[in-house]
Design a protein around this motif. Structure first.
Motif, PDB file in Angstrom:
ATOM      1  N   THR A 160      28.930 -18.410 -11.257  1.00 48.71           N
ATOM      2  CA  THR A 160      29.945 -17.588 -11.245  1.00 48.71           C
ATOM      3  C   THR A 160      29.291 -15.866 -11.130  1.00 48.71           C
ATOM      4  N   ALA A 178      25.626 -16.277  -9.195  1.00 52.36           N
ATOM      5  CA  ALA A 178      25.602 -15.893  -7.763  1.00 52.36           C
ATOM      6  C   ALA A 178      26.137 -14.509  -6.951  1.00 52.36           C
ATOM      7  N   VAL A 220      26.384 -19.918  -2.338  1.00 51.37           N
ATOM      8  CA  VAL A 220      25.963 -18.369  -2.320  1.00 51.37           C
ATOM      9  C   VAL A 220      26.135 -17.614  -1.220  1.00 51.37           C
ATOM     10  N   ALA A 276      29.402 -17.648   0.030  1.00 48.54           N
ATOM     11  CA  ALA A 276      30.549 -17.062  -0.286  1.00 48.54           C
ATOM     12  C   ALA A 276      30.358 -15.797   0.220  1.00 48.54           C
ATOM     13  N   TYR A 280      33.628 -18.431  -3.568  1.00 47.40           N
ATOM     14  CA  TYR A 280      32.495 -18.949  -4.316  1.00 47.40           C
ATOM     15  C   TYR A 280      33.125 -20.478  -5.089  1.00 47.40           C
ATOM     16  N   CYS A 337      32.171 -24.192  -4.345  1.00 48.48           N
ATOM     17  CA  CYS A 337      32.087 -24.983  -5.221  1.00 48.48           C
ATOM     18  C   CYS A 337      32.532 -26.215  -5.072  1.00 48.48           C
TER      19      CYS A 337
END
Length: 144
Positions: free
Chosen positions: A45, A48, A69, A72, A97, A101
């Motif tokens: 996280t 990203a 990425v 988000a 994100y 995911c």
């Protein structure tokens, strides 16, 4: 741990059990869940977030480590990420994100939408009569 999707928790638990003699601590479990992202080509996280914040414009034309990425960052709004402190922007980015995911871990293929080109119109000059008429109107409006 409640922020992780079930699939990621299971993968993290499997990873922890396979690589440790003892049951994992909460911190170790968190690390294993983060490590599970790498199996799908997803950065952590934090990585990203940094990637999204450092990306130049146009965003869709950049090389992204993973489409999640970009998506988000887009959903968090690029202006918001660029103009707010990490304390405020990271939680917003993290929420988006993690949603992406989870979708990736469920098998969904994400893609960065293609860059939209502006419409190109060839300019056609007005006929001479219309140009002179427009010039006359402009002179009347300006008093010249």
């Amino acid at each position: 741990m409640r922020d992780y999707p079930v699939e990621q928790l299971l993968r993290g638990a499997r990873h922890a059990i396979e690589h440790n003699e003892y049951l994992p601590t909460l911190n170790r479990m968190h690390e294993c869940c983060q490590a599970g992202l790498a199996e799908f080509g997803l950065p952590s996280t934090r990585d990203a977030y940094v990637e999204a914040c450092n990306a130049r414009s146009p965003k869709s034309a950049q090389r992204w480590s993973h489409p999640a990425v970009y998506l988000a960052g887009r959903d968090s709004e690029w202006f918001f990420l660029a103009n707010n402190a990490e304390q405020k922007a990271l939680p917003v980015f993290e929420r988006h994100y993690k949603e992406y995911c989870a979708r990736v871990m469920r098998g969904e293929a994400l893609t960065v939408p293609p860059e939209q080109a502006l419409e190109h119109h060839e300019a056609e000059p007005l006929p001479v009569e219309e140009q002179l008429e427009q010039l006359r109107k402009l002179r009347e409006e300006t008093g010249l």
